[in-house]
Design an enzyme around this catalytic site. Structure first.
Site, PDB file in Angstrom:
ATOM      1  CG  HIS A   1       7.584 -13.281  59.047  1.00 16.03           C
ATOM      2  ND1 HIS A   1       6.217 -13.275  59.149  1.00 16.03           N
ATOM      3  CD2 HIS A   1       8.055 -12.696  60.184  1.00 16.03           C
ATOM      4  CE1 HIS A   1       5.858 -12.711  60.299  1.00 16.03           C
ATOM      5  NE2 HIS A   1       6.955 -12.346  60.941  1.00 16.03           N
TER       6      HIS A   1
ATOM      7  CE  LYS B   1       7.502 -16.425  61.575  1.00 15.85           C
ATOM      8  NZ  LYS B   1       8.062 -16.755  62.877  1.00 15.85           N
TER       9      LYS B   1
HETATM   10  N1  LIG Z   1       7.860 -13.734  70.428  1.00 16.75           N
HETATM   11  C1  LIG Z   1       8.557 -12.888  69.653  1.00 16.75           C
HETATM   12  O1  LIG Z   1       8.500 -11.641  69.816  1.00 16.75           O
HETATM   13  C2  LIG Z   1       9.403 -13.456  68.554  1.00 16.75           C
HETATM   14  C3  LIG Z   1      10.159 -12.622  67.722  1.00 16.75           C
HETATM   15  C4  LIG Z   1      10.987 -13.206  66.759  1.00 16.75           C
HETATM   16  C5  LIG Z   1      11.038 -14.600  66.654  1.00 16.75           C
HETATM   17  N2  LIG Z   1      10.253 -15.379  67.459  1.00 16.75           N
HETATM   18  C6  LIG Z   1      10.300 -16.832  67.449  1.00 16.75           C
HETATM   19  O2  LIG Z   1      11.489 -17.210  68.157  1.00 16.75           O
HETATM   20  C7  LIG Z   1      12.001 -18.425  67.616  1.00 16.75           C
HETATM   21  C8  LIG Z   1      13.439 -18.207  67.174  1.00 16.75           C
HETATM   22  O3  LIG Z   1      13.437 -17.267  66.117  1.00 16.75           O
HETATM   23  P1  LIG Z   1      14.738 -17.007  65.246  1.00 16.75           P
HETATM   24  O4  LIG Z   1      14.368 -16.021  64.230  1.00 16.75           O
HETATM   25  O5  LIG Z   1      15.912 -16.747  66.134  1.00 16.75           O
HETATM   26  O6  LIG Z   1      14.916 -18.456  64.573  1.00 16.75           O
HETATM   27  P2  LIG Z   1      16.269 -19.133  64.074  1.00 16.75           P
HETATM   28  O7  LIG Z   1      17.178 -18.094  63.523  1.00 16.75           O
HETATM   29  O8  LIG Z   1      15.855 -20.281  63.216  1.00 16.75           O
HETATM   30  O9  LIG Z   1      16.961 -19.685  65.427  1.00 16.75           O
HETATM   31  C9  LIG Z   1      16.511 -20.762  66.170  1.00 16.75           C
HETATM   32  C10 LIG Z   1      17.736 -21.425  66.751  1.00 16.75           C
HETATM   33  O10 LIG Z   1      17.370 -22.336  67.790  1.00 16.75           O
HETATM   34  C11 LIG Z   1      18.214 -23.482  67.645  1.00 16.75           C
HETATM   35  N3  LIG Z   1      17.655 -24.644  68.348  1.00 16.75           N
HETATM   36  C12 LIG Z   1      16.960 -25.690  67.840  1.00 16.75           C
HETATM   37  N4  LIG Z   1      16.631 -26.545  68.839  1.00 16.75           N
HETATM   38  C13 LIG Z   1      17.149 -26.037  69.974  1.00 16.75           C
HETATM   39  C14 LIG Z   1      17.143 -26.462  71.323  1.00 16.75           C
HETATM   40  N5  LIG Z   1      16.562 -27.604  71.703  1.00 16.75           N
HETATM   41  N6  LIG Z   1      17.756 -25.689  72.246  1.00 16.75           N
HETATM   42  C15 LIG Z   1      18.350 -24.532  71.893  1.00 16.75           C
HETATM   43  N7  LIG Z   1      18.400 -24.092  70.612  1.00 16.75           N
HETATM   44  C16 LIG Z   1      17.801 -24.825  69.670  1.00 16.75           C
HETATM   45  C17 LIG Z   1      18.276 -23.676  66.162  1.00 16.75           C
HETATM   46  O11 LIG Z   1      19.293 -24.568  65.799  1.00 16.75           O
HETATM   47  P3  LIG Z   1      19.069 -25.484  64.475  1.00 16.75           P
HETATM   48  O12 LIG Z   1      19.166 -24.533  63.311  1.00 16.75           O
HETATM   49  O13 LIG Z   1      20.160 -26.488  64.568  1.00 16.75           O
HETATM   50  O14 LIG Z   1      17.691 -26.087  64.566  1.00 16.75           O
HETATM   51  C18 LIG Z   1      18.510 -22.241  65.700  1.00 16.75           C
HETATM   52  O15 LIG Z   1      19.879 -21.887  65.762  1.00 16.75           O
HETATM   53  C19 LIG Z   1      11.024 -18.819  66.493  1.00 16.75           C
HETATM   54  O16 LIG Z   1      10.057 -19.686  67.023  1.00 16.75           O
HETATM   55  C20 LIG Z   1      10.390 -17.494  66.087  1.00 16.75           C
HETATM   56  O17 LIG Z   1       9.126 -17.654  65.494  1.00 16.75           O
HETATM   57  C21 LIG Z   1       9.448 -14.830  68.394  1.00 16.75           C
END
Ligand SMILES: NC(=O)c1ccc[n+]([C@@H]2O[C@H](COP(=O)([O-])OP(=O)(O)OC[C@H]3O[C@@H](n4cnc5c(N)ncnc54)[C@H](OP(=O)(O)O)[C@@H]3O)[C@@H](O)[C@H]2O)c1
Length: 249
Positions: A135, A139
């Site tokens: 990834h 990540k």
């Molecule tokens: N299930 C699936 O199919 C799938 C697919 C892709 C990703 N994911 C998962 O989904 C999650 C997000 O992925 P991503 O790629 O979007 O990550 P990302 O780009 O790091 O985005 C996560 C966001 O959530 C924010 N955040 C932190 N604490 C929060 C809270 N309490 N309430 C609301 N927002 C908050 C973060 O802010 P800060 O930067 O200030 O912390 C950041 O902007 C990860 O856990 C990833 O592994 C799952």
């Protein structure tokens, strides 16, 4: 009703974009300044899509049910330690959630292929399974939730076998790959590999929408549900369409 998307990162923004394209009312919510969300944030929530950070899932779920949310799609990974508490929170509130480390239909089908491959190769001496995932550098969790899910399924195929080798799960964090998972079975003279490569986040968004529709179609038992029943319904509907005779007028 509004869909509240928790997490204003890559996935949250992609989900919000897709929902707006469908004409849905969306509220994209980032990290709260005081550390916790107000229950009032969720007052109009028809659906909450969780796409933030693993450490935030439990607190977010508590705030959301306190605000009246009853339908959740939890895409965030790395909250295994809080799973029992999230489950209890949802059940107490009579809320239902579909939760999966990966919402891609391709990945869900890939996992079923891995199940079958793991059983086949576990029956033949000399084949050793392994998992590699790659990834983007930013990540944070490793191994990915999907790699852990695949490892659990591979291990299940050799459960109870004292001679089963320890499963190697290797994570690479480099560049901007949206996700690659490779499951291999290696023997002295040959290697068999199953590889799944994501090109963008659209499969996750499509699967999240499928899970939301599944929750919409009928009332579901309170608590956490895996993606499998959503996939089973999609497969059953696809089979029905194939069996429908073509009517030529
Ligand atoms: N299930 C699936 O199919 C799938 C697919 C892709 C990703 N994911 C998962 O989904 C999650 C997000 O992925 P991503 O790629 O979007 O990550 P990302 O780009 O790091 O985005 C996560 C966001 O959530 C924010 N955040 C932190 N604490 C929060 C809270 N309490 N309430 C609301 N927002 C908050 C973060 O802010 P800060 O930067 O200030 O912390 C950041 O902007 C990860 O856990 C990833 O592994 C799952």
């Amino acid at each position: 009703m509004t869909t509240i998307v928790m997490g204003d990162g890559e996935l949250g923004r992609a989900v919000a974009r897709g929902l707006r394209q469908r004409g849905d009312d969306v509220h994209l919510v980032g990290r709260p300044p005081g550390g916790h969300h107000e229950a009032a944030t969720f007052a109009e929530a028809g659906l909450v899509v969780e796409a933030s950070r693993g450490s935030a899932v439990l607190a977010n779920a508590r705030a959301a049910v306190a605000g009246g949310a009853r339908r959740f799609v939890i895409a965030t990974t790395a909250w295994d330690d809080d799973r029992d508490e999230v489950q209890a929170t949802l059940r107490r509130a009579g809320a239902a959630a579909v939760a999966a480390p990966n919402f891609s239909v391709g990945v869900a089908l890939f996992a079923r292929l891995v199940d079958q491959a793991a059983v086949l190769f576990a029956g033949i001496e000399g084949f050793e399974p392994y998992v590699v995932e790659w990834h983007r550098r930013t990540k944070t969790d490793r191994p990915s939730g999907t790699a852990r899910m695949l490892a659990t399924r591979i291990a299940a195929a050799s459960a109870g076998r004292a001679d089963a080798p320890a499963l190697e799960v290797v994570s690479v964090r480099a560049g901007s790959s949206p996700g690659m998972h490779l499951v291999g079975f290696d023997a002295a003279g040959e290697t068999v590999e199953l590889r799944l490569t994501a090109r963008d986040r659209s499969p996750y968004v499509a699967g999240i929408f499928a899970a939301a529709d599944w929750l919409d179609r009928q009332s579901r038992t309170p608590g956490l549900h895996p993606f499998d029943p959503v996939l089973d319904e999609l497969l059953a509907r696809a089979a029905t369409v194939r069996e429908t005779p073509l009517v030529v007028s």
